[in-house]
Design a protein around this motif. Structure first.
Motif, PDB file in Angstrom:
ATOM      1  N   LYS A  38       5.712  12.664  -8.076  1.00 24.31           N
ATOM      2  CA  LYS A  38       6.452  13.336  -9.141  1.00 24.31           C
ATOM      3  C   LYS A  38       7.171  12.320  -9.996  1.00 24.31           C
ATOM      4  O   LYS A  38       7.606  11.268  -9.512  1.00 24.31           O
ATOM      5  CB  LYS A  38       7.456  14.322  -8.546  1.00 24.31           C
ATOM      6  N   GLU A  39       7.279  12.612 -11.273  1.00 19.56           N
ATOM      7  CA  GLU A  39       8.003  11.735 -12.180  1.00 19.56           C
ATOM      8  C   GLU A  39       9.401  11.473 -11.638  1.00 19.56           C
ATOM      9  O   GLU A  39      10.118  12.394 -11.244  1.00 19.56           O
ATOM     10  CB  GLU A  39       8.096  12.380 -13.567  1.00 19.56           C
ATOM     11  N   GLY A  40       9.779  10.212 -11.577  1.00 18.02           N
ATOM     12  CA  GLY A  40      11.054   9.845 -10.992  1.00 18.02           C
ATOM     13  C   GLY A  40      10.944   9.374  -9.559  1.00 18.02           C
ATOM     14  O   GLY A  40      11.851   8.729  -9.036  1.00 18.02           O
ATOM     15  N   GLY A  41       9.823   9.705  -8.889  1.00 18.81           N
ATOM     16  CA  GLY A  41       9.571   9.205  -7.541  1.00 18.81           C
ATOM     17  C   GLY A  41      10.280   9.944  -6.431  1.00 18.81           C
ATOM     18  O   GLY A  41      10.262   9.493  -5.279  1.00 18.81           O
ATOM     19  N   GLY A  42      10.886  11.096  -6.707  1.00 18.51           N
ATOM     20  CA  GLY A  42      11.639  11.818  -5.668  1.00 18.51           C
ATOM     21  C   GLY A  42      10.801  12.718  -4.796  1.00 18.51           C
ATOM     22  O   GLY A  42      11.271  13.185  -3.747  1.00 18.51           O
ATOM     23  N   GLU A  43       9.567  13.010  -5.202  1.00 17.10           N
ATOM     24  CA  GLU A  43       8.678  13.859  -4.414  1.00 17.10           C
ATOM     25  C   GLU A  43       7.276  13.272  -4.436  1.00 17.10           C
ATOM     26  O   GLU A  43       6.896  12.582  -5.399  1.00 17.10           O
ATOM     27  CB  GLU A  43       8.653  15.295  -4.958  1.00 17.10           C
ATOM     28  N   ALA A  44       6.517  13.535  -3.374  1.00 21.13           N
ATOM     29  CA  ALA A  44       5.166  12.994  -3.265  1.00 21.13           C
ATOM     30  C   ALA A  44       4.310  13.944  -2.449  1.00 21.13           C
ATOM     31  O   ALA A  44       4.823  14.836  -1.753  1.00 21.13           O
ATOM     32  CB  ALA A  44       5.184  11.616  -2.612  1.00 21.13           C
ATOM     33  N   LEU A  45       2.982  13.742  -2.541  1.00 20.61           N
ATOM     34  CA  LEU A  45       2.068  14.536  -1.722  1.00 20.61           C
ATOM     35  C   LEU A  45       0.856  13.712  -1.341  1.00 20.61           C
ATOM     36  O   LEU A  45       0.516  12.725  -1.995  1.00 20.61           O
ATOM     37  CB  LEU A  45       1.635  15.816  -2.443  1.00 20.61           C
ATOM     38  N   ARG A  46       0.201  14.143  -0.268  1.00 21.13           N
ATOM     39  CA  ARG A  46      -1.053  13.550   0.181  1.00 21.13           C
ATOM     40  C   ARG A  46      -1.938  14.669   0.701  1.00 21.13           C
ATOM     41  O   ARG A  46      -1.489  15.535   1.461  1.00 21.13           O
ATOM     42  CB  ARG A  46      -0.812  12.527   1.295  1.00 21.13           C
ATOM     43  N   LEU A  47      -3.199  14.661   0.269  1.00 15.64           N
ATOM     44  CA  LEU A  47      -4.204  15.574   0.806  1.00 15.64           C
ATOM     45  C   LEU A  47      -5.342  14.743   1.362  1.00 15.64           C
ATOM     46  O   LEU A  47      -5.919  13.913   0.654  1.00 15.64           O
ATOM     47  CB  LEU A  47      -4.731  16.511  -0.289  1.00 15.64           C
ATOM     48  N   PHE A  79      -2.271  18.855   4.026  1.00 14.89           N
ATOM     49  CA  PHE A  79      -1.347  18.661   2.907  1.00 14.89           C
ATOM     50  C   PHE A  79      -0.035  18.131   3.471  1.00 14.89           C
ATOM     51  O   PHE A  79       0.571  18.759   4.343  1.00 14.89           O
ATOM     52  CB  PHE A  79      -1.070  19.982   2.181  1.00 14.89           C
ATOM     53  N   ILE A  80       0.393  16.984   2.988  1.00 19.06           N
ATOM     54  CA  ILE A  80       1.679  16.413   3.390  1.00 19.06           C
ATOM     55  C   ILE A  80       2.535  16.298   2.135  1.00 19.06           C
ATOM     56  O   ILE A  80       2.255  15.476   1.248  1.00 19.06           O
ATOM     57  CB  ILE A  80       1.505  15.032   4.036  1.00 19.06           C
TER      58      ILE A  80
END
Length: 475
Positions: free
Chosen positions: A313-322, A386-387
């Motif tokens: 996410k813009e700003g680096g506060g959230e992320a995901l991995r599939l 999904f992480i």
């Protein structure tokens, strides 16, 4: 691929660029050849990591003719080379010690003329001529020995970390020295073959601009990957390439670029990710071959890599991995989430659920700086993981993660049949055309004007000349 195997590859053009390779498709039909050689094993690893071979008779002929011309002008005209174009949008090239050269179609698409392409191929030939792979193997072996001592012998963690850091710095510096040497060899070969020797500096500049564009889009500092990179920072290489080129001629004074012929060969070439191996369109990820799609949460940028689909996410506060794993049919998904593949799972949070008709399970977990929402979805014979991660745990973040995983669904046959790759189209500038006007025709949702400038080597103030050829991206 092991660290040692990666170091044996003279992968040279990758700047701080984020590889966009395909999500792996399980294939149970592949049979490994009996007793493969080291070169065969490396070849198989490269093909698997970079989308296989890009099949284009026209492009293959262009590349082979360029190599033949370079070989004849090289220090070792007796060496034989085989070139493979990889079906990947990444900007990269490799050389194996047996003369096997690899370039990605992403690299071919970024180059603007034959001199730029020749500069990359000549650079890779320089690695082969200078026996860099064999030298790098010995350095890597020494680094592994140091790592083994650090892990198994040294009791002082601070001393161990310092020893390991020093070994990595030595190896990185050694690799950078090899890159500079290969740059010098390559510029000389290109110039003697009759190509514009300034092709290397132009391509390196374009490569850095491409990396900066991708880094900015992903919210990363493009300088962050330079320190321990196996390649010199690109500004250093540009300066070095310019100095090498000036030994042969002044800019534009001599040497062929063959721009129009080169661009004509690129017309219709696949650009970006190959839809058959999964691709990103804005926040949406689509994989026609595996017949699934999902939408990332708002504000996310997705990247399709060889191991997983990654999102930030813009700003680096959230992320995901599939990613995709195999889980025995007899093992429940709740049991799988509790099985220890990720640490600090809240056992009380584990529960069964259903995602668009597919059996699934969910749980939460915690780390030092992140909170995680996990989902495991059984889709066909595989399980999709999904992480989702957030630095600030909240009901709003959890809802956006849940909405994203609920968008995971099977694609219809009609949907998969209607998906087509993006392609390069070569257009001729007409009177009145501007950068903005041509960029408006680009089938690129994110910063089309910037992408147009990067792939054509243009700066914001450059005027277009009627009759010149340029690249645009179309559906």
């Amino acid at each position: 691929m092991s660290a040692l195997a990666l170091l044996l590859l003279a992968g040279c053009t990758s700047s701080p660029d984020f590889r966009q390779v395909s999500l792996p498709v399980p294939d149970s039909t592949t049979v490994a050849p009996a007793r493969p050689t080291a070169a065969q094993r490396e070849n198989a690893r490269i093909l698997a990591s970079y989308g296989g071979i890009y099949d284009s008779t026209r492009l293959q002929a262009l590349v082979e003719q360029t190599v033949d011309r370079l070989v004849a002008a090289s220090e070792r005209p007796d060496l034989k080379y085989k070139v493979t174009i990889l079906n990947s949008p990444a900007i990269n090239a490799f050389a194996l010690p047996n003369g096997q050269l690899y370039i990605t179609r992403g690299l071919v698409a970024l180059a603007s003329d034959k001199a730029e392409l020749a500069s990359v191929l000549a650079h890779e030939m320089g690695h082969v001529i200078a026996h860099h792979a064999a030298i790098r193997e010995e350095q890597a072996r020494q680094a592994q020995i140091i790592s083994h001592v650090v892990n198994d012998v040294l009791s002082d963690p601070n001393a161990g970390a310092l020893a390991l850091a020093k070994s990595k710095l030595t190896l990185a510096a050694f690799s950078r020295a090899q890159e500079f040497e290969a740059d010098g060899i390559g510029v000389g070969i290109s110039a003697r073959a009759g190509f514009d020797p300034f092709g290397a500096s132009r391509f390196l500049t374009g490569m850095q601009r491409n990396a900066d564009l991708k880094s900015t889009a992903a919210g990363n500092d493009p300088r962050a990957l330079d320190f321990l990179s196996s390649h010199p920072a690109t500004p250093e290489r540009v300066k070095n390439a310019l100095a090498n080129a000036r030994q042969f001629s002044g800019p534009g004074a001599a040497g062929a670029r063959d721009r129009n012929d080169y661009l004509d060969s690129l017309d219709g070439m696949v650009f970006g990710e190959d839809p058959s191996e999964g691709f990103v369109r804005g926040r949406r990820f689509v994989h026609p071959k595996l017949a699934f799609t999902f939408m990332a949460p708002p504000g996310f940028t997705l990247d399709n890599t060889s191991q997983a689909v990654l999102g930030l996410k813009e700003g680096g506060g959230e992320a995901l991995r599939l990613d995709v794993v195999t889980v025995p049919a007899e093992q429940t998904l709740t049991a799988y989430l509790k099985s220890g593949w990720i640490e600090n799972v809240d056992q009380a949070s584990v529960e069964d659920t259903v995602i668009n008709g597919f059996p699934a399970a969910t749980a939460t977990a915690t780390g030092d700086n992140w909170s995680f929402r996990l989902y495991a979805v059984r889709f066909g014979s595989d399980v999709y993981r999904f992480i989702f991660a957030t630095k600030t745990k909240s009901a709003q973040a959890d809802k956006s993660f849940r909405d994203s995983v609920m968008s995971f669904r099977r694609m219809s046959l009609k949907e998969t049949s209607e998906i087509h790759p993006l392609r390069l189209k070569i257009v001729t500038v007409a009177a009145g055309d501007t950068q903005e006007k041509l960029a408006h025709r680009m089938a690129v949702s994110d910063r089309p004007l910037d992408v147009f400038r990067v792939i054509n080597g243009l700066n914001p103030g450059d005027k277009l000349t009627p009759g010149e050829k340029l690249k645009i991206v179309v559906e």
